[in-house]
Write an enzyme that holds these catalytic residues in place. Sequence first.
Site, mmCIF file in Angstrom:
data_model
loop_
_atom_site.group_PDB
_atom_site.id
_atom_site.type_symbol
_atom_site.label_atom_id
_atom_site.label_comp_id
_atom_site.label_asym_id
_atom_site.label_seq_id
_atom_site.Cartn_x
_atom_site.Cartn_y
_atom_site.Cartn_z
ATOM 1 N N SER A 139 51.855 -90.117 -116.049
ATOM 2 C CA SER A 139 50.678 -89.955 -114.798
ATOM 3 C C SER A 139 51.679 -90.066 -113.455
ATOM 4 C CB SER A 139 50.146 -91.781 -114.706
ATOM 5 O OG SER A 139 49.588 -92.011 -113.674
ATOM 6 N N TYR A 162 47.846 -86.928 -108.476
ATOM 7 C CA TYR A 162 46.832 -87.092 -108.126
ATOM 8 C C TYR A 162 47.659 -87.076 -106.462
ATOM 9 C CZ TYR A 162 44.913 -90.816 -111.089
ATOM 10 O OH TYR A 162 44.683 -91.921 -111.787
ATOM 11 N N THR A 188 44.019 -84.796 -111.928
ATOM 12 C CA THR A 188 42.952 -85.600 -111.934
ATOM 13 C C THR A 188 41.544 -85.234 -110.030
ATOM 14 O OG1 THR A 188 43.872 -87.290 -112.972
ATOM 15 C CG2 THR A 188 42.134 -87.628 -112.035
ATOM 16 N N LYS A 281 41.237 -83.500 -114.630
ATOM 17 C CA LYS A 281 40.396 -84.358 -115.603
ATOM 18 C C LYS A 281 39.628 -85.034 -114.833
ATOM 19 C CE LYS A 281 41.773 -88.550 -117.402
ATOM 20 N NZ LYS A 281 41.768 -89.636 -116.087
ATOM 21 N N HIS A 305 37.081 -92.057 -115.512
ATOM 22 C CA HIS A 305 38.365 -92.748 -115.646
ATOM 23 C C HIS A 305 38.230 -94.245 -115.714
ATOM 24 C CE1 HIS A 305 41.858 -91.977 -112.533
ATOM 25 N NE2 HIS A 305 41.797 -93.511 -112.989
#
Length: 406
Positions: A139, A162, A188, A281, A305
């Site tokens: 992440s 992100y 995402t 995603k 999520h």
Amino acid sequence: MNALLDLAAQQLRADLATAPGRVRQRLSDEGRAARCRTIAELRAAAKRSVPRPIFDYADGAAWDEVTARRNISAFEDVTLHPKALTDVSEIDLRTSVLGGEIALPIIAAPTGLTGLQHPEGEMAIARAAHAAGTITTLSTMASCTIEEVAAASDGRRWFQLYVMSDRGLVDSLLARAAEHGYEALMLTVDVQVAGVRERDVRNGFSVPPRISLKTLAQGVTHPRWSAGFVAHPRMVPANLGWEGSATATLASAVNRSFDPTVTWDDLADLRSRWKGPVIVKGVMRADDALRCVEHGADAIVVSNHGGRQLDGAAAAIEALPAIADAVSGRAEVYLDSGIRRGTDIVKALALGARAVLIGRALMYGLGAAGEAGARRAFSILEAELRVALALAGYPRAAEIGRDAVS
């Protein structure tokens, strides 16, 4: 055989003499993990092992947590229809994702601040995933750096992004991920702003965590976690330069740093700049899935999520069939959110997913028993999947189809 046993005993004694605490901890973790027979039992063990705010950060969801519960309960509404008189003496769990084979259709999902559960965080998750023969996804909000996870284990790695308001930071993250062998980029798209996670609000959860009398009391009652936390603190996202930032709620930090203006143009831009596969995603609608394909996405993760963003949304498994039908082989489809049992995986595969992603299951394992717990999460789901496929009459996971469910 006796000679081998003697050598093993000598090595164990040497290990105990040179690093007794580390070896005892590893043995303790392995025993604790082995006692957990289900993901639910890993969850219960994690709840006992880490302070409540840390457990709630991993376990909690948005507002009334309706979507989080629905993600799990919706699997009950999918009915399996087993085939009779099929040779299931050998079960093959292998599948192919983005051109490479994995040993089982389970991928480690990107999870933020994993180091709060255990100081080895995403490094432990990577080792557990690679030991299982599958992929880990790091992440943007990881507790460990891109470089640390790359050095920790040499299996397949994806990087989840992100899009930050600081586009220079985004460029740096992409360059670092490419340089260190992350083969795919996972964008995402469901965190335009931070979801309201009321457990975190009630607990006063912040980044970095505030040290209060309540925090200290939690530490005293969880000495194992506290020892790791003090020795190797992993309190902030390691790749974002937040180490020196003032204490803030996670939601305010996200809203300050993430770019809420991201659109389809940004997906097209990332597709043009990233040389490997691109995964999107957070897709829950068939029309959005089609637009992802039109913008060059190689794979789509059907996900809400884990219920941590928009409460009241459909369960991911409910959205999966329409998306799989709409995409119709033009991109790979994966399912994230709610996987707790091997039968859940069978149902996801039957409804069109090539593989599933697991996040909380690994966090529970990590909180309960470190890397041993994360490995245990994979082994529990692998064992359950083998049995479920055999009883369903499908010896090859990659061949299960829509006729297996209703």
